[in-house]
Design an enzyme around this catalytic site. Structure first.
Site, PDB file in Angstrom:
ATOM      1  CG  ASP A  98      72.072  98.523   7.053  1.00  0.00           C
ATOM      2  OD1 ASP A  98      72.071  97.558   6.419  1.00  0.00           O
ATOM      3  OD2 ASP A  98      72.989  99.459   7.543  1.00  0.00           O
ATOM      4  CE1 TYR A 147      80.387  89.716  -3.657  1.00  0.00           C
ATOM      5  CE2 TYR A 147      81.505  88.364  -5.346  1.00  0.00           C
ATOM      6  CZ  TYR A 147      80.296  88.365  -4.711  1.00  0.00           C
ATOM      7  OH  TYR A 147      79.133  88.260  -5.144  1.00  0.00           O
ATOM      8  CE  LYS A 181      78.573  86.932  -2.541  1.00  0.00           C
ATOM      9  NZ  LYS A 181      76.571  87.381  -2.139  1.00  0.00           N
ATOM     10  CB  SER A 184      78.919  84.532  -5.341  1.00  0.00           C
ATOM     11  OG  SER A 184      80.020  85.209  -6.759  1.00  0.00           O
TER      12      SER A 184
HETATM   13  N1  LIG Z   1      75.505  90.307 -10.403  1.00  0.00           N
HETATM   14  C1  LIG Z   1      75.996  89.805 -10.480  1.00  0.00           C
HETATM   15  O1  LIG Z   1      77.002  88.931 -10.846  1.00  0.00           O
HETATM   16  C2  LIG Z   1      76.474  88.796  -9.134  1.00  0.00           C
HETATM   17  C3  LIG Z   1      77.097  87.675  -9.091  1.00  0.00           C
HETATM   18  C4  LIG Z   1      76.455  86.484  -8.711  1.00  0.00           C
HETATM   19  C5  LIG Z   1      76.490  87.026  -6.894  1.00  0.00           C
HETATM   20  N2  LIG Z   1      76.030  88.122  -6.865  1.00  0.00           N
HETATM   21  C6  LIG Z   1      75.200  88.078  -5.605  1.00  0.00           C
HETATM   22  O2  LIG Z   1      73.841  88.123  -5.624  1.00  0.00           O
HETATM   23  C7  LIG Z   1      73.414  88.929  -5.010  1.00  0.00           C
HETATM   24  C8  LIG Z   1      72.272  90.340  -6.082  1.00  0.00           C
HETATM   25  O3  LIG Z   1      73.326  91.076  -6.351  1.00  0.00           O
HETATM   26  P1  LIG Z   1      72.576  91.568  -7.175  1.00  0.00           P
HETATM   27  O4  LIG Z   1      73.795  91.459  -8.662  1.00  0.00           O
HETATM   28  O5  LIG Z   1      71.299  91.633  -8.373  1.00  0.00           O
HETATM   29  O6  LIG Z   1      73.238  93.385  -7.206  1.00  0.00           O
HETATM   30  P2  LIG Z   1      71.689  94.486  -6.999  1.00  0.00           P
HETATM   31  O7  LIG Z   1      73.299  95.452  -6.704  1.00  0.00           O
HETATM   32  O8  LIG Z   1      71.118  95.049  -8.138  1.00  0.00           O
HETATM   33  O9  LIG Z   1      70.796  94.458  -6.220  1.00  0.00           O
HETATM   34  C9  LIG Z   1      71.148  94.381  -4.783  1.00  0.00           C
HETATM   35  C10 LIG Z   1      70.310  95.202  -3.368  1.00  0.00           C
HETATM   36  O10 LIG Z   1      70.996  94.941  -2.525  1.00  0.00           O
HETATM   37  C11 LIG Z   1      70.066  96.160  -1.699  1.00  0.00           C
HETATM   38  N3  LIG Z   1      71.334  95.886  -0.517  1.00  0.00           N
HETATM   39  C12 LIG Z   1      72.521  96.754  -0.438  1.00  0.00           C
HETATM   40  N4  LIG Z   1      73.184  96.482   0.246  1.00  0.00           N
HETATM   41  C13 LIG Z   1      72.021  96.686   1.552  1.00  0.00           C
HETATM   42  C14 LIG Z   1      71.557  96.505   2.493  1.00  0.00           C
HETATM   43  N5  LIG Z   1      72.502  96.440   3.722  1.00  0.00           N
HETATM   44  N6  LIG Z   1      70.753  95.487   3.402  1.00  0.00           N
HETATM   45  C15 LIG Z   1      70.129  96.048   2.904  1.00  0.00           C
HETATM   46  N7  LIG Z   1      69.569  95.393   1.169  1.00  0.00           N
HETATM   47  C16 LIG Z   1      71.229  95.691   0.663  1.00  0.00           C
HETATM   48  C17 LIG Z   1      70.564  96.649  -3.372  1.00  0.00           C
HETATM   49  O11 LIG Z   1      70.013  98.243  -2.401  1.00  0.00           O
HETATM   50  C18 LIG Z   1      70.267  96.499  -3.535  1.00  0.00           C
HETATM   51  O12 LIG Z   1      68.290  96.549  -4.345  1.00  0.00           O
HETATM   52  C19 LIG Z   1      74.215  89.325  -4.475  1.00  0.00           C
HETATM   53  O13 LIG Z   1      74.458  89.047  -2.967  1.00  0.00           O
HETATM   54  C20 LIG Z   1      75.422  89.831  -4.611  1.00  0.00           C
HETATM   55  O14 LIG Z   1      76.760  89.433  -4.042  1.00  0.00           O
HETATM   56  C21 LIG Z   1      75.661  88.647  -8.137  1.00  0.00           C
END
Ligand SMILES: NC(=O)c1ccc[n+]([C@@H]2O[C@H](COP(=O)([O-])OP(=O)(O)OC[C@H]3O[C@@H](n4cnc5c(N)ncnc54)[C@H](O)[C@@H]3O)[C@@H](O)[C@H]2O)c1
Length: 248
Positions: A59, A152, A156, A139
């Site tokens: 975590d 959020y 970022k 992001s």
């Molecule tokens: N998907 C989008 O549109 C998008 C856009 C911009 C930025 N992001 C950023 O990209 C990153 C990845 O996002 P994603 O879209 O792949 O999401 P996702 O939900 O597919 O993956 C996130 C992963 O993080 C893990 N996680 C969550 N809380 C956690 C914790 N406390 N400790 C350890 N692991 C934890 C989850 O289990 C999951 O496997 C994030 O930081 C998100 O803010 C995503």
């Protein structure tokens, strides 16, 4: 094999962008600790990838858990060259004054405090080795925020400033720190940003991306690989948009 001989930790590495980064790093010759709160998913991915991949339940918002993650990586690989702070969460789209304190704290701790905790656990190791690369997954939300995702977006923006200040302080120690700014991407998290996954809402999001498609885990893997490789040895303190032109 642009990451041959390197050892990496990818937080949130079991899903979405993190998984794309894990797969690219492994393809390029790195050994990778897949660190995720979903320990089962991390173990399944590591098992599918063979000896170069190790799973660790973590975590990222909990100090003792992050310390155990750092120790596990050093024990498994002997060193940590690359740290990718990718794990992140959002609150659902909502007017900023209606987001619960519980949701605010979750976003604050997972998206921001984690960067402090992983730095505290691993920067001393990198300083001793006079070498290391940290990549923060921020992001476009931190650069060009949309309404109703206020806390959020702000988390970022904080991450982008943390990237720059870490970069300037750690450059003399041989440590580079960069960020990538993904645009909306095809991951399980996308639905949470959109609120609802309908063709109309998808079209609204897509209309703001000049290249005309959502980003993918492969896009993030490619950008992360470049910034973490020695090809980027002169690049530190950047927050690189991987956004099909959305922030122009
Ligand atoms: N998907 C989008 O549109 C998008 C856009 C911009 C930025 N992001 C950023 O990209 C990153 C990845 O996002 P994603 O879209 O792949 O999401 P996702 O939900 O597919 O993956 C996130 C992963 O993080 C893990 N996680 C969550 N809380 C956690 C914790 N406390 N400790 C350890 N692991 C934890 C989850 O289990 C999951 O496997 C994030 O930081 C998100 O803010 C995503």
């Amino acid at each position: 094999m642009r990451l041959a001989g390197k050892s990496a930790i990818v937080t949130g590495g079991a899903s979405g962008f993190g998984k794309g980064i894990v797969e690219k790093f492994l393809d390029e010759g790195a050994r990778v600790l897949i660190a995720d709160i979903n320990g089962t998913a991390a173990e399944e991915l590591a098992a599918a990838k063979g000896e170069a991949a190790v799973a660790q339940q973590v975590d990222v918002a909990e100090a003792s858990s992050v310390e155990a993650m750092a120790e596990a990586a050093i024990q498994a690989f002997g060193q940590v060259d690359l740290l990718v702070n990718n794990a992140g969460v959002t609150h659902l789209p909502s007017p900023l004054d209606e987001v619960s304190e519980e949701d605010f704290d979750r976003v604050f701790n997972v998206n921001m405090k984690s960067v402090y905790l992983t730095a505290r656990a691993l920067v001393p190791h990198m300083k001793t080795r006079q070498s290391g690369v940290i990549l923060n997954v921020a992001s476009t939300a931190g650069v060009s925020p949309r309404p109703n995702l206020n806390w959020y977006n702000a988390s970022k923006g904080w991450m982008i400033t943390a990237t720059k200040t870490m970069a300037v302080e750690l450059a003399p120690k041989g440590i580079r720190v960069n960020a990538i700014n993904p645009v909306a991407g095809e991951t399980p998290l996308l639905k949470s940003f959109m609120g609802e996954d309908t063709p109309e809402i998808r079209a609204k999001f897509l209309s703001t991306i000049p290249i005309g498609r959502f980003s993918t885990p492969e896009d993030m893997g490619n950008a992360a690989c470049f910034l973490c490789s020695d090809e980027a040895s002169m690049i530190t303190g950047v927050a690189m948009e991987v956004d099909g032109g959305r922030c122009i």
